[in-house]
Design an enzyme around this catalytic site. Structure first.
Site, short mmCIF file in Angstrom:
data_model
loop_
_atom_site.label_atom_id
_atom_site.label_comp_id
_atom_site.label_asym_id
_atom_site.label_seq_id
_atom_site.Cartn_x
_atom_site.Cartn_y
_atom_site.Cartn_z
N SER A 13 0.81 -1.22 0.00
CA SER A 13 0.00 0.00 0.00
C SER A 13 0.85 1.28 0.00
CB SER A 13 -0.89 0.02 1.25
OG SER A 13 -1.54 1.25 1.32
N SER A 15 -0.66 4.07 0.88
CA SER A 15 -1.43 4.99 1.74
C SER A 15 -0.63 5.57 2.91
CB SER A 15 -2.68 4.29 2.26
OG SER A 15 -3.54 4.07 1.18
N THR A 52 -10.17 -0.77 2.57
CA THR A 52 -9.93 -1.20 1.19
C THR A 52 -10.37 -2.65 1.01
OG1 THR A 52 -8.33 -1.21 -0.62
CG2 THR A 52 -7.47 -1.80 1.55
N LYS A 56 -15.01 -2.97 1.77
CA LYS A 56 -15.74 -1.69 1.61
C LYS A 56 -17.25 -1.84 1.82
CE LYS A 56 -12.36 0.62 -1.34
NZ LYS A 56 -12.08 1.31 -2.59
N ASP A 93 -13.92 7.85 -2.35
CA ASP A 93 -13.53 7.43 -3.71
C ASP A 93 -14.31 8.25 -4.76
OD1 ASP A 93 -11.64 5.54 -3.10
OD2 ASP A 93 -13.06 3.88 -3.04
N GLY A 120 -16.82 -2.48 -6.81
CA GLY A 120 -17.03 -1.24 -6.06
C GLY A 120 -16.56 0.00 -6.80
N ALA A 121 -15.37 -0.06 -7.39
CA ALA A 121 -14.83 1.12 -8.09
C ALA A 121 -15.68 1.45 -9.31
CB ALA A 121 -13.39 0.87 -8.49
N TYR A 192 -2.57 2.13 -10.67
CA TYR A 192 -1.46 3.09 -10.64
C TYR A 192 -0.10 2.39 -10.60
CZ TYR A 192 -2.89 2.18 -5.86
OH TYR A 192 -3.30 1.55 -4.72
N GLY A 213 -4.44 5.77 -12.00
CA GLY A 213 -5.25 5.98 -10.79
C GLY A 213 -4.53 6.64 -9.63
P1 NAP Z 1 -13.65 -5.32 -7.08
O1 NAP Z 1 -14.81 -4.84 -6.28
O2 NAP Z 1 -13.02 -6.62 -6.77
O3 NAP Z 1 -14.11 -5.30 -8.62
C1 NAP Z 1 -13.25 -5.58 -9.69
C2 NAP Z 1 -14.09 -5.98 -10.88
O4 NAP Z 1 -13.18 -6.23 -11.95
C3 NAP Z 1 -14.87 -7.27 -10.68
O5 NAP Z 1 -16.15 -6.98 -10.20
C4 NAP Z 1 -14.88 -7.90 -12.06
O6 NAP Z 1 -16.03 -7.46 -12.77
C5 NAP Z 1 -13.66 -7.29 -12.75
N1 NAP Z 1 -12.61 -8.29 -12.85
C6 NAP Z 1 -11.96 -8.92 -11.85
N2 NAP Z 1 -11.05 -9.78 -12.36
C7 NAP Z 1 -11.13 -9.67 -13.69
C8 NAP Z 1 -10.46 -10.31 -14.78
N3 NAP Z 1 -9.49 -11.21 -14.57
N4 NAP Z 1 -10.80 -9.96 -16.04
C9 NAP Z 1 -11.76 -9.04 -16.27
N5 NAP Z 1 -12.44 -8.41 -15.27
C10 NAP Z 1 -12.12 -8.72 -14.02
O7 NAP Z 1 -12.47 -4.26 -7.02
P2 NAP Z 1 -12.61 -2.68 -6.98
O8 NAP Z 1 -12.54 -2.22 -5.58
O9 NAP Z 1 -13.75 -2.28 -7.82
O10 NAP Z 1 -11.23 -2.25 -7.68
C11 NAP Z 1 -11.02 -2.46 -9.04
C12 NAP Z 1 -9.66 -1.89 -9.47
O11 NAP Z 1 -9.65 -0.49 -9.23
C13 NAP Z 1 -8.50 -2.48 -8.68
O12 NAP Z 1 -7.41 -2.59 -9.53
C14 NAP Z 1 -8.23 -1.42 -7.63
O13 NAP Z 1 -6.89 -1.42 -7.19
C15 NAP Z 1 -8.55 -0.15 -8.42
N6 NAP Z 1 -8.95 0.95 -7.53
C16 NAP Z 1 -8.18 2.08 -7.56
C17 NAP Z 1 -8.53 3.14 -6.77
C18 NAP Z 1 -7.67 4.38 -6.81
O14 NAP Z 1 -7.77 5.19 -5.92
N7 NAP Z 1 -6.85 4.54 -7.83
C19 NAP Z 1 -9.65 3.09 -5.94
C20 NAP Z 1 -10.42 1.93 -5.96
C21 NAP Z 1 -10.06 0.86 -6.76
P3 NAP Z 1 -16.86 -8.51 -13.68
O15 NAP Z 1 -16.93 -9.77 -12.87
O16 NAP Z 1 -18.15 -7.83 -13.84
O17 NAP Z 1 -16.12 -8.69 -14.97
#
Ligand code: NAP
Length: 408
Positions: A13, A15, A52, A56, A93, A120-121, A192, A213
């Site tokens: 992290s 953070s 995280t 969440k 977020d 979530g994102a 990122y 990101g």
């Molecule tokens: P999450 O709740 O686990 O959701 C990720 C989604 O990505 C899943 O629901 C899935 O959607 C899809 N996915 C997962 N594995 C995959 C694969 N192998 N191929 C294609 N799609 C896949 O995670 P999240 O919290 O939304 O975070 C998602 C990304 O955003 C992560 O990389 C996280 O680090 C990043 N993030 C960045 C920030 C920032 O501040 N920059 C903040 C939050 C999150 P489907 O099943 O519908 O395909």
């Protein structure tokens, strides 16, 4: 004040570093297994925490009140304990993604935006985009809109990657190929690390807007810090921390003719910047278990180039290195992607009559002017910066530092 980050796997992290730059409270990593979540939230004495993956949604059950935004998103990434000991859940977020979109300069009003992933994102990004008038389409592996029927959406103007696809260490992956979107204006990737994912590199190759990101990560942390401390923090801090972290995370890669001074300059640069220096040729020697002249004479150049790409693939994924490369690495276009994903590539130029040739099999056997004529265009293509290394090494270092400041 005791603050921190709650999650399951937190060793990578950023953070703690961001919060140290934002305010003056202690910020700990609270790695917690699902079975211990309840006890952590009920028994830990904290002022405020960030939340995280994967908690969440789970933490909502332990919050006494939710902010309207957290309620709408159905996700909490910040919890603050108020003066009566009650836990208030927030979603910062939303603010983070909003400012990331602003930073990109893209306008989404009335435009089709593909949001990849349905976690979530994705929910947060979709809410922001809709509020700004975008026509959002969530692309999910299993949904009505999925990766097999993207041809329905070739009119997309913006793509937002809310999946982990392309994230370190699986940096070779990209969620999709953007070539089927002729009207695409830009790509936002919430990842990122690496800074330039394969998806963002595709956008760059088409001269489209692309942003990773990191901005969102810092912006959401800033808003959380405001909630933890109850004081407002100037927005300009986001940019200050962003620049600082980008510099710290990025690799600096030196390319140029054999003997042009990459190792010497690289070592001094690393010392000054407090980064780790890595000589790609030394890594190849270690991998092969023999010297470079021996690799050439026993197995030939093509074998050597394969080893080199293997080494650059490993080094290019890392962060904060100074990498000196072999003079011929530019001959393979795929090495550009490997080096560029996390780094700035600097072409060190030195007059041919000043190049060192000892222990360099190609330089010893080929006329240097011929070699240069073959490679010049490749060096040009790979380089983000060109720096002259004909004077003393301190002058070269100074030029590099100045040039890096200018591109920030
Ligand atoms: P999450 O709740 O686990 O959701 C990720 C989604 O990505 C899943 O629901 C899935 O959607 C899809 N996915 C997962 N594995 C995959 C694969 N192998 N191929 C294609 N799609 C896949 O995670 P999240 O919290 O939304 O975070 C998602 C990304 O955003 C992560 O990389 C996280 O680090 C990043 N993030 C960045 C920030 C920032 O501040 N920059 C903040 C939050 C999150 P489907 O099943 O519908 O395909």
């Amino acid at each position: 004040m005791r603050c921190g980050l709650l999650g399951r796997k937190l060793s990578h992290s950023y953070s703690p570093q961001i919060h140290r730059l934002l305010a003056d409270y202690s910020y700990e990593l609270f790695e917690t297994e699902p079975a211990n979540l309840k006890s952590f939230l009920e028994n830990t004495d904290f002022t405020g925490i960030n939340v995280t993956i994967p908690y969440k949604k789970d933490v909502i059950a332990f919050c006494d009140t939710l902010s309207p935004c957290a309620q709408n998103m159905g996700a909490v990434n910040t919890i603050v304990r108020d003066n009566k000991g009650k836990l208030i859940g927030y979603n910062t977020d939303y603010y983070g993604f909003h400012t990331m979109l602003q930073k990109s300069g893209l306008s989404v009003d009335t435009k089709k935006v593909l949001v990849l992933g349905s976690g979530g994102a994705s929910a947060t990004a979709t809410a922001v985009l809709r509020e700004l008038g975008a026509k959002t389409v969530v692309v999910s592996r299993t949904g009505e809109n999925n990766y097999t029927n993207l041809s329905k959406h070739t009119d997309a103007a913006v793509i937002v990657n809310c999946t982990p696809v392309g994230m370190y260490p699986d940096v070779e992956n990209s969620p999709l190929d953007i070539s089927i979107f002729p009207r695409l204006e830009g790509v936002l990737d919430l990842i990122y690390n690496p800074a330039n994912t394969r998806l963002l590199q595709q956008a760059e190759n088409r001269n489209l807007v692309g942003i990773n990101g990191l901005w969102m990560l810092i912006a959401q942390a800033k808003r959380s810090a405001e909630l933890f401390t109850g004081t407002q923090i100037d927005d300009s801090v986001i940019n200050t921390i962003y620049t600082r972290m980008q510099n710290q995370m990025k690799n600096l890669i030196l390319i140029g003719m054999p003997g042009c001074g990459k190792t010497t300059v690289g070592r001094i640069l690393a010392q000054k910047a407090k980064k780790t220096f890595v000589d790609a040729d030394a890594e190849i020697v270690q991998l092969a278990g023999m010297s470079i002249p021996d690799i050439f004479s026993k197995y030939g150049e093509s074998y050597f180039r394969n080893l080199e790409t293997q080494v650059l693939s490993k080094l290019g994924k890392e962060s904060g290195l100074i990498i000196s490369t072999g003079g011929g690495c530019v001959a393979r276009p795929e090495n550009y992607t490997l080096l560029h994903q996390n780094g700035t590539i600097i072409w060190l130029q030195r007059d041919l009559d000043k190049l060192a040739t000892e222990g360099r099999p190609i330089s010893a056997n080929v006329e240097l002017s011929h070699l240069y004529a073959q490679r010049q265009a490749y060096y040009q293509k790979f380089s983000d910066l060109i720096v002259d290394n004909n004077k003393d090494v301190q002058t070269t270092i100074h030029q590099i530092e100045t040039a890096l400041e200018e591109i920030e």
